[in-house]
Motif scaffolding. Structure first.
Motif, PDB file in Angstrom:
ATOM      1  N   UNK A  85      52.769  72.144   5.400  1.00  0.00           N
ATOM      2  CA  UNK A  85      51.774  72.790   6.196  1.00  0.00           C
ATOM      3  C   UNK A  85      51.914  73.024   7.622  1.00  0.00           C
ATOM      4  N   UNK A  86      52.569  72.139   8.339  1.00  0.00           N
ATOM      5  CA  UNK A  86      53.008  72.280   9.675  1.00  0.00           C
ATOM      6  C   UNK A  86      54.226  73.168   9.998  1.00  0.00           C
ATOM      7  N   UNK A 131      43.279  73.816   8.800  1.00  0.00           N
ATOM      8  CA  UNK A 131      43.969  72.671   8.516  1.00  0.00           C
ATOM      9  C   UNK A 131      43.067  71.549   9.255  1.00  0.00           C
ATOM     10  N   UNK A 132      42.464  71.790  10.260  1.00  0.00           N
ATOM     11  CA  UNK A 132      42.158  70.585  11.076  1.00  0.00           C
ATOM     12  C   UNK A 132      40.626  70.441  11.141  1.00  0.00           C
ATOM     13  N   UNK A 151      38.248  70.154  19.128  1.00  0.00           N
ATOM     14  CA  UNK A 151      39.444  69.906  18.401  1.00  0.00           C
ATOM     15  C   UNK A 151      40.413  70.953  18.120  1.00  0.00           C
ATOM     16  N   UNK A 198      42.303  71.963  21.166  1.00  0.00           N
ATOM     17  CA  UNK A 198      43.560  70.859  21.245  1.00  0.00           C
ATOM     18  C   UNK A 198      44.577  71.188  20.269  1.00  0.00           C
ATOM     19  N   UNK A 199      44.157  71.592  19.279  1.00  0.00           N
ATOM     20  CA  UNK A 199      45.122  71.814  18.012  1.00  0.00           C
ATOM     21  C   UNK A 199      46.183  73.021  18.309  1.00  0.00           C
ATOM     22  N   UNK A 228      46.695  74.107  21.278  1.00  0.00           N
ATOM     23  CA  UNK A 228      47.586  73.868  22.288  1.00  0.00           C
ATOM     24  C   UNK A 228      48.757  73.136  21.907  1.00  0.00           C
ATOM     25  N   UNK A 229      48.493  72.197  20.900  1.00  0.00           N
ATOM     26  CA  UNK A 229      49.692  71.257  20.473  1.00  0.00           C
ATOM     27  C   UNK A 229      50.430  72.325  19.528  1.00  0.00           C
ATOM     28  N   UNK A 230      50.118  72.980  18.847  1.00  0.00           N
ATOM     29  CA  UNK A 230      50.727  74.124  18.004  1.00  0.00           C
ATOM     30  C   UNK A 230      51.662  75.076  18.852  1.00  0.00           C
ATOM     31  N   UNK A 245      57.145  68.160  24.662  1.00  0.00           N
ATOM     32  CA  UNK A 245      55.673  68.602  24.268  1.00  0.00           C
ATOM     33  C   UNK A 245      54.888  67.975  25.323  1.00  0.00           C
ATOM     34  N   UNK A 246      55.513  66.856  26.246  1.00  0.00           N
ATOM     35  CA  UNK A 246      54.848  66.280  27.182  1.00  0.00           C
ATOM     36  C   UNK A 246      54.663  67.288  28.407  1.00  0.00           C
ATOM     37  N   UNK A 295      52.087  69.944  27.369  1.00  0.00           N
ATOM     38  CA  UNK A 295      50.729  69.713  27.257  1.00  0.00           C
ATOM     39  C   UNK A 295      50.113  68.924  28.345  1.00  0.00           C
TER      40      UNK A 295
END
Lengths: 210, 307
Positions: free
Chosen positions: A63-64, A126-127, A140, A143-144, A146-148, A197-198, A201
């Protein structure tokens, strides 16, 4: 959701909660490798247990990597078909069964990505969870996204290493066998991927403070 | 390679930003397959496993089939095509019908040798068994035609075919000795011929029998049985009663025709009169044209007895 369905689900949940504990089974407590051995020896129950142990990590890994839930389901099904079909030819040779299974999953994902280069925009389906309020879902989802988005800016190897270590839950050694690299290389990819990522993000001032 | 790479290479886990990891974990926790899909797929996986185990679904095969995975039929077809290419000449075709003593019999044996060389190693013992069967057919054909004067050359070919089969079926080290390789049908056929053969030709057949490793009791009982049934047998293995041996025919100097009441030795007697426990087939005569490595002739018989 209709009232009837909600009532049925609650009833099923209640029955599960009050059901007597199942009898201990001979396969209880076996590792994935031991279940694989039992499955190869012809134990059908072991195949079911093996599936139970692997379905979540394989689904998450797929999925990711493919973004769309429909593709994730199709690919998960394909991966398990291949695992079952190839099971008689599996030889451990000191390699964990999970590494072998995730190699199949990785190849399936690579084939899929090659076929389907044009990805849809990132989906956060997915989230979503049924018990979240719209406000929480919005936060949420942001946030997702951004992360993706940040993960997509990593190198392909870093993305692969993070997916195998976090989504699939493999150790650095197992991930290295799946990727055909050394464990130290996978550790480096993971470390540098997280560092990137740090940077991507966290706000700049927060990075300085940390 | 940086210091960091060297540390990672040695298995050192570097501290990873917990905030990022927590964020990833939080995201992953929410990725779950649909429960209905998950349950349905479980059933499919188990069903597929059972179907695969029962042979209803083929297991996945690599794209490049290994050489050994060619089926027996496939190998047979490939091999037959090669053989056809080799023997598709008029001479080759004619040679296939030849019998020991014929001019083309040597060509026939050469074609068989080429066939043996072309065949995969694991098929060679099968080919050697086929060749031995064919040699026995030839002996029977000669006996049926009453051409006993050619039996010696035919027996030479039988002994050579036996030696080749024994060599191919004997493990290189620590396996069965040649005399332990079982050829019961072969012994039956030879004893049937022995029962029908004139006395002068019996030493040749005895030689082939001895090389096959048949036990004396086996030969004896088979021979008695075949003698009792002589003239009653029909079909492929029926051998007519041979004419009485001519007065000038001589038995072999090394092997006497065995009377019915005397046990037949399993092995050939040596010059000293003792039985050699591991008989070596005699060398081929030059008449059949076989140029393969020939077993030594150590049983006191040359290229054939004087007839």
């Amino acid at each position: 959701m209709s009232a009837f369905v909600a009532q049925a689900l609650r009833e099923a949940e209640r029955r599960r909660a009050t059901a007597p504990a199942a009898e201990p089974h001979a396969l209880d407590g076996l590792t994935v490798d031991q279940l694989a051995e039992a499955a190869i020896a012809g134990d059908v129950e072991a195949v079911g247990r093996l599936y139970d142990a692997l379905v979540l990590p394989i689904y998450r890994y797929v999925a990711v990597r493919v973004h769309r839930p429909e593709d994730a389901e199709d690919l998960t099904q394909l991966v398990f078909e291949r695992i079952v079909s190839s099971l008689p030819r599996y030889r451990s040779r000191g390699r964990p069964f999970e590494a072998w299974a995730f190699r199949i999953a990785r190849n399936a994902v690579i084939d899929h990505v090659r076929r389907d280069r044009a990805h849809e925009p990132l989906s956060d389906r997915h989230d979503t969870a049924h018990d979240e309020t719209p406000d929480r879902l919005t936060v949420r989802g942001e946030e997702v996204r951004e992360l993706r988005s940040a993960i997509r800016r990593l190198t392909p190897d870093q993305q692969e290493a993070l997916a195998l270590r976090f989504a699939a839950g493999l150790t650095a050694e197992e991930a290295a066998q799946v990727m055909g690299k050394r464990a130290g290389t996978v550790r480096g990819l993971t470390f540098r991927g997280i560092a990137s990522l740090r940077r991507l993000l966290l706000p700049e001032e927060e990075q300085v403070a940390r | 390679m940086t210091l960091l790479d060297r540390m990672l290479e040695r298995g050192v886990e570097m501290p990873i930003d917990p905030m990022i990891v927590a964020r990833i974990e939080r995201h992953l926790q929410r990725i779950k397959p649909d429960p209905l899909f998950q349950r349905r797929l479980r059933g499919q996986v188990v069903n597929r496993y059972v179907a695969t185990r029962e042979g209803m679904i083929a297991t996945t095969q690599p794209v490049r089939l290994p050489r050994r995975s060619l089926s027996a039929l496939g190998r047979g077809m490939l091999y037959a095509s090669l053989l056809t290419a080799v023997s598709a000449t008029a001479v080759g075709a004619a040679a296939q019908q030849s019998l020991p003593g014929d001019v083309l019999f040597g060509v026939k044996l050469e074609l068989e040798s080429i066939r043996m060389e072309l065949a995969p190693a694991d098929l060679r013992d099968e080919l050697a068994a086929v060749a031995l069967d064919q040699r026995l057919d030839e002996v029977e054909a000669l006996a049926s035609a009453g051409r006993w004067e050619r039996i010696d050359a035919a027996v030479d070919a039988v002994v050579h075919a036996e030696a080749r089969l024994v060599a191919l079926r004997t493990p290189p080290a620590g396996g069965a000795t040649p005399s332990e390789v079982s050829m019961p049908e072969h012994v039956d056929r030879l004893t049937a011929l022995l029962a029908a053969a004139p006395d002068a030709e019996q030493p040749d057949l005895m030689r082939a029998l001895a090389a096959s490793g048949a036990s004396p009791s086996e030969i004896h009982s088979n021979r008695d049985h075949q003698t009792a049934n002589r003239g009653q047998r029909k079909g492929k293995h029926a051998v007519p009663v041979a004419p009485p041996a001519s007065a000038d025919s001589e038995p072999s100097a090394s092997v006497e025709p065995t009377p019915a009441a005397t046990p037949v030795p399993t092995a050939m007697p040596t010059d000293s009169g003792e039985l050699d426990p591991s008989p070596t087939p005699r060398q081929h005569g030059g008449g059949n044209g076989n140029k393969d490595d020939k077993p030594p002739n150590d049983h006191g018989k040359g290229n054939g007895p004087t007839k």
